[in-house]
Design a protein around this motif. Sequence first.
Motif, PDB file in Angstrom:
ATOM      1  N   UNK A  84       0.828  -1.210   0.000  1.00 24.54           N
ATOM      2  CA  UNK A  84       0.000   0.000   0.000  1.00 24.54           C
ATOM      3  C   UNK A  84       0.862   1.260   0.000  1.00 24.54           C
ATOM      4  N   UNK A  85       1.850   1.295   0.885  1.00 23.72           N
ATOM      5  CA  UNK A  85       2.696   2.492   0.974  1.00 23.72           C
ATOM      6  C   UNK A  85       3.406   2.736  -0.356  1.00 23.72           C
ATOM      7  N   UNK A  86       3.996   1.688  -0.911  1.00 21.42           N
ATOM      8  CA  UNK A  86       4.724   1.864  -2.179  1.00 21.42           C
ATOM      9  C   UNK A  86       3.779   2.279  -3.294  1.00 21.42           C
ATOM     10  N   UNK A  87       2.601   1.670  -3.300  1.00 26.08           N
ATOM     11  CA  UNK A  87       1.646   1.979  -4.367  1.00 26.08           C
ATOM     12  C   UNK A  87       1.211   3.438  -4.285  1.00 26.08           C
ATOM     13  N   UNK A  88       0.841   3.884  -3.091  1.00 23.33           N
ATOM     14  CA  UNK A  88       0.396   5.268  -2.944  1.00 23.33           C
ATOM     15  C   UNK A  88       1.525   6.225  -3.313  1.00 23.33           C
ATOM     16  N   UNK A  89       2.743   5.919  -2.846  1.00 22.36           N
ATOM     17  CA  UNK A  89       3.876   6.788  -3.160  1.00 22.36           C
ATOM     18  C   UNK A  89       4.090   6.859  -4.666  1.00 22.36           C
ATOM     19  N   UNK A  91       1.971   6.276  -7.017  1.00 20.33           N
ATOM     20  CA  UNK A  91       0.846   6.929  -7.690  1.00 20.33           C
ATOM     21  C   UNK A  91       1.022   8.445  -7.621  1.00 20.33           C
ATOM     22  N   UNK A  92       1.316   8.966  -6.429  1.00 21.44           N
ATOM     23  CA  UNK A  92       1.455  10.420  -6.276  1.00 21.44           C
ATOM     24  C   UNK A  92       2.650  10.940  -7.068  1.00 21.44           C
ATOM     25  N   UNK A  93       3.798  10.313  -6.854  1.00 20.64           N
ATOM     26  CA  UNK A  93       5.009  10.762  -7.538  1.00 20.64           C
ATOM     27  C   UNK A  93       4.856  10.594  -9.046  1.00 20.64           C
ATOM     28  N   UNK A  94       4.319   9.451  -9.464  1.00 24.59           N
ATOM     29  CA  UNK A  94       4.207   9.143 -10.894  1.00 24.59           C
ATOM     30  C   UNK A  94       3.354  10.163 -11.629  1.00 24.59           C
ATOM     31  N   UNK A  95       2.157  10.447 -11.098  1.00 25.15           N
ATOM     32  CA  UNK A  95       1.282  11.405 -11.767  1.00 25.15           C
ATOM     33  C   UNK A  95       1.930  12.790 -11.740  1.00 25.15           C
ATOM     34  N   UNK A  96       2.563  13.130 -10.629  1.00 27.73           N
ATOM     35  CA  UNK A  96       3.224  14.430 -10.525  1.00 27.73           C
ATOM     36  C   UNK A  96       4.332  14.593 -11.551  1.00 27.73           C
ATOM     37  N   UNK A  97       5.189  13.587 -11.641  1.00 26.98           N
ATOM     38  CA  UNK A  97       6.300  13.662 -12.597  1.00 26.98           C
ATOM     39  C   UNK A  97       5.769  13.733 -14.028  1.00 26.98           C
ATOM     40  N   UNK A  98       4.735  12.930 -14.318  1.00 28.51           N
ATOM     41  CA  UNK A  98       4.184  12.946 -15.680  1.00 28.51           C
ATOM     42  C   UNK A  98       3.628  14.320 -16.000  1.00 28.51           C
TER      43      UNK A  98
END
Lengths: 268, 261, 268
Positions: A84-89, A91-98
């Motif tokens: 869960x922690x890795x997934x949420x991290x 998701x947030x970082x991934x969308x932000x970077x994109x």
Amino acid sequence: MTARSVVPAYVRPTPARVAGMPARGWTLVLLVVMVASLELYARSGAVSRLDLIPVSEMATRSIELLGDRDFVVDALLRSALLICVSFVASALVGVGVAYAMSRYRWIHRAMKPYVNVFYALPIFALYPVMVVMFGTGMVPIILLATLFSVVIVIANSLVGFESTPPIVTKLARSLEMTPSQQLRKILLPSALPDILAGLKLGLGYAIIAVLATEFILATTGLGQVVNRAYNNFNTVDMYAGIVFVSVFALLANLTLSAALSSFDWRRR
Amino acid sequence: MSSATTPIVRATQVEQHFGPVHALGPVDLRIERGEFVSIVGPSGCGKSTLLEIVGALQDPASGTVEIDGAPVDGPRRRTAIVFQESATLPWRTVLDNVAFALEVRGIGRKERRDKARELVQIVGLAGFEDHYPAQLSGGMRQRVAMARAMSTEPDLILADEPFGALDEQTRMLMAEELLRVVDTIGCGVLFITHSIQEAVLLSDRVLVMGRRPGTFIDEVPIDLPRPRSHVALSEQSATEAQERIWAQIRSEAEVAMRSER
Amino acid sequence: MNARSVRESHRGASTDRHPGSPAWAPPLVLAGLIVIAWAVSSSLADSAVYPGPAEALESLWSDLSSSRFLGSVVDTARVLLLSYGAAVVIGSVAGMMLGLSAFWSGAALPLVYALNSIPKIVLYPIFLLFLGIGDMSRGSFAFVSGVLPMFLIMVEATAGVSRLHLKMSASLGMSRWSLIRRIVVPSVLPSLAAGMRLCFGLTLIGLLLAEMFSGSSGLGYELLRNLSLARVENIMGQVLLIGVLALVPTLALQQLELRIRRRYEVTA
């Protein structure tokens, strides 16, 4: 079709049934045949109980594991938490970077080549490095799992942001929307289906990374249960762990898919 | 088995069902040798289904189809089907696309390339032999498809909305091109379109198909002198024919539109 | 009209160009920044478990002169080549065969997708039980890691062959074999190339994980051996080497894919 067909086989319509059964029925038949032959092979005595146990025993034992407090707390909940922690991290970082990549061309140009080749790199090779630096606790696992799953989220979200129809962007400009309004009201909704696809894949990758790192080197966790059972020659627990992990991964993927699909406007 | 008076196509009481959907018929269809027949009708009425049954791309639920006096028993050597322009193969050059049908039939490399080169000339693509379809416009790709259809010297051409994906001007040019080709080889044509203008310009006879399950609701002979060009469309008999067909289709299309949405 | 439309379609097909610096500059600048950050932070930390880039390269250099390490590199390369080749050939041929039948694709695919979503690393002990420690078990595991995605990509690609092309072939009375040779194979080439690129990375990850879990040689084994000896600079050097070894074939496969797509891709 009663008469002989005059049509070459490869353009004939797909039959709804073969031998009276639809494709879904055959899926079930295939599954049952595979499980049953494994069960029979294990029971036939042709294989040592140290190598293979009947599927029924794997299943019973993996259900028993659910009643084992140590297993639930140390392995199941811990792994689920890490995932869960890795997934949420990611998701947030991934969308932000994109989003940053779609907004600033130099970020895009600097990072795109790396996004393209990332999954060719065996990123798990970094795990030993992280273990040395952070110990065998949760930190290296979360770091590696986030790193492993974030790139697939970036790649998919980027496709989403970039496929926003130009006419919509023009509309946003003509309405004099601020960048944050554009992001919330135009870009995010428009890119949502691709982002969701990326998140689904991201969860799968996070699960793989957490279980693989636990399996290779850790003190607890689902992956470690399988590892320990193998090293202790406990074949029953090893297979039970494998079955448990497989069902766990499958259920997690299906649940997230179902949950995310309800947000996807392309599927309405 | 065939003689000068045997029709090239004779379909009798042809019907088609897709599961519970009654898609077509029963219809009868007769095309004489060298005759150009168009079918127009609202979308989804079963026009293409009928063409595919005649071309042995679908089995009819019931009814019989005879071509040149013989019952259809599979794809026929002298029947050529022209599809939309995207039926060209993107990994083959113009020349190899045109030679494709001959290659499949085992004609030697030299012979089929010579023949293809000739046909490329006829459809006006000389100089583009070594281009790939992606480098051509839609109209040019359709010329490639037409040249391929001509390569097997057909006595029957089945055309399934071949110009459907082209823009209005290109359609008109291609229609004239098709007329020229058909006049050159003198074959029978079954032409499916939803453009009334196109049907009137090209055909000896226009069949109007009603909404699903498709049956013919009218048959309009077109008495225009050949060879024709788009100028013929402004003649009185042509405008009358167009109005008659439109009146028939309009009510059918309106009902079909309401039942689909 | 002809000449103009040809020119236009050429322009449409060419890749978009950015003004200013060449395409390779931004990614190189980024890589340079990361290396500098690594060097600075490691010299500031001044810690035995956090070596800088110079130390990593130095230890890699000395590793490369050891015959045992070179043996490990060769071992990994040999097993990788064999399992990758097998995964590509078997995955693509089997995938194409299943993809030709829409009904059986529909029946079998859900099972294969489910199997593919399992974190495969936890299955590795089964390979060890049946095949023993050695080339056979890690090679087979690497093969399984790569073959499933290859298979799935090819099933989807074969099922996606243009319906119009199938009808056109049927109208020419083409035999099934002729269809496969003249239509199906050229149609699926772009997916085959994409699959080959993807499959390479996955096979390599599978192999390294297997070597890390249990092995007597190979790059993954070297990584974990250095971990137990706490030789971080060697681990980092080897991670760099693995990155380079993975990147070269990937970039080559990427070029291949680009070339094939340019010629074979069906644009509807």
